[in-house]
Write an enzyme that holds these catalytic residues in place. Sequence first.
Site, mmCIF file in Angstrom:
data_model
loop_
_atom_site.group_PDB
_atom_site.id
_atom_site.type_symbol
_atom_site.label_atom_id
_atom_site.label_comp_id
_atom_site.label_asym_id
_atom_site.label_seq_id
_atom_site.Cartn_x
_atom_site.Cartn_y
_atom_site.Cartn_z
ATOM 1 N N GLU A 44 -6.259 33.521 57.383
ATOM 2 C CA GLU A 44 -6.021 32.074 57.217
ATOM 3 C C GLU A 44 -4.710 31.665 57.873
ATOM 4 O OE1 GLU A 44 -8.573 31.290 53.197
ATOM 5 O OE2 GLU A 44 -6.433 31.354 52.964
ATOM 6 N N GLU A 102 -15.066 35.027 53.717
ATOM 7 C CA GLU A 102 -14.705 34.655 52.339
ATOM 8 C C GLU A 102 -15.551 33.472 51.922
ATOM 9 O OE1 GLU A 102 -10.658 33.953 51.149
ATOM 10 O OE2 GLU A 102 -9.900 35.449 52.552
HETATM 11 C C1 BG6 Z 1 -8.309 32.457 50.342
HETATM 12 C C2 BG6 Z 1 -7.415 33.662 50.496
HETATM 13 O O1 BG6 Z 1 -7.601 31.297 50.669
HETATM 14 O O2 BG6 Z 1 -8.810 32.152 49.081
HETATM 15 C C3 BG6 Z 1 -7.598 34.727 49.416
HETATM 16 O O3 BG6 Z 1 -7.556 34.251 51.757
HETATM 17 C C4 BG6 Z 1 -7.777 34.048 48.079
HETATM 18 O O4 BG6 Z 1 -6.506 35.594 49.470
HETATM 19 C C5 BG6 Z 1 -9.015 33.177 48.124
HETATM 20 O O5 BG6 Z 1 -7.808 34.909 46.986
HETATM 21 C C6 BG6 Z 1 -9.346 32.483 46.817
HETATM 22 O O6 BG6 Z 1 -8.232 31.799 46.361
HETATM 23 P P1 BG6 Z 1 -7.661 31.987 44.896
HETATM 24 O O7 BG6 Z 1 -6.458 31.182 44.874
HETATM 25 O O8 BG6 Z 1 -8.734 31.476 44.000
HETATM 26 O O9 BG6 Z 1 -7.432 33.435 44.729
#
Ligand code: BG6
Length: 485
Positions: free
Chosen positions: A192, A384
Amino acid sequence: MTLFKAAFPENFYWGGATAANQIEGAFDKEGKGLSAADFVAYIPKSERLKDNEMEVTSEAIQKALNGESTTRYPKREGIDFYHHYKEDIALFAEMGFKAFRLSIHWSRIFPNGWDETPNEAGLQFYDNVFDELLKHGIEPVVTLSHYETPYGLTEKYNGWAGRETVDHFVRYAETVFKRYKEKVKYWISFNEINVMTLSPYTGGGILSDREEDPVQAKYQGLHHQFVASALATKALHEIIPGAMMGCMLAKMTHYPHTPNPEDVLKAQQDNQHNLFFTDVHARGEYPTYMNRFFKEKGISIRKEDGDEALLKQYTVDYITFSYYMSMLSSVSPEGEVTAGNLFNSLKNPYLKASDWGWQIDPIGLRVTLNELYDRYRLPLFIVENGLGAYDKVEEDGSIHDTYRIDYLKQHVEQMKEAIGDGVDLIGYLAWGPIDLISMSTSEMSKRYGFIYVDKDDDGNGTLARSRKDSFFWYKTVIESNGEEL
Ligand code: BG6
């Protein structure tokens, strides 16, 4: 009339994704140095101003270094993947994973970031992990930097604000390319990368309070990451012919709040500011629309001779991104706001939201896939996606996470439609296939996993792993290559 039925390609990479700082623990074991993530304190929800505030100050770091802090640092503990990796990978294999994304904790390899020689114990750890994955037929997808800038580089150069960090990163990249030449084909440079502009500490180990002009510093830091990514791509292609280097974007798809042309223009600008990063990585140059923004903000990026040629020559081989939600753009300050990944958005009345306020929009994923493929014509990889939710463990130990299954199912359906639209999508890695520490809140109770980990927000628990209902659902999805949802 025959109804067109889309299908996932053979060899589609189904799997899951994680980051070292959110799972490994063992933050000071076997020669590992400190990283940016090791200074992210846990703040209970009742005391947090907002969920996506991730900056850290010099003062907080000094307190932690002097042992004067009483807070916990959950990213130092993770879920102890460091000692559980065999068991965890066996569970991924049981679900039928074809690929698993993890990051290398840079400070496990170069404890201060600027060291001349790598830490053998750190290198050996990832050898063991990759061997375990390959033994189960799981392709490793490796991120070089996932919010884990070594603290030594922050101390010395203020992280990515200093040009020197580029050379240290390239040394690190070359070291791991050479070491894992036979084991890893898919690489990602910066997780990201756009996070640098939202939280320079998270994205680049930059302490804004050390900068006279923090805005200038973060865009300068970003330029250094672009150059470092190009140099790493060059090195990768020389060291591992046929290997693939990808960039990684936190994809923020914006819709206009209303049909008012001013909102439409605002949405276009917000989308441009999100695609700026992939534009540089994939097209090899700064897009013209950013010039006006830089002028208006008084930002002037210092480029060295040869930087532009490097960006042009060493563009990425594929595009990866995270997708959790969509956002709304409006020129009016009115309207109800909800939290989101990294920043907030106006509420979209057509969408439901997660327990953390993130707005769930599966069709937005199809829109996004079409948009990215039209724009770049490069293979896309979703690295993701998922639902952070509170889970309830029943008395018999089972966890009925139908809400997670619903979320994932709807997104997989839309991916299939996008493939039907002609998008070259090579894989889908669900975020946090095993519960892990939340990036934005450092909570454990914000769970994404198919696998439950017995640990709570205060760090208590046995760390025992167990299968949720979604575990069996995802296994069937993979077995049927996305036909049985
Ligand atoms: C992404 C990141 O933005 O979102 C991860 O690359 C992160 O590292 C994921 O864990 C989910 O976000 P969060 O804040 O719910 O853990």
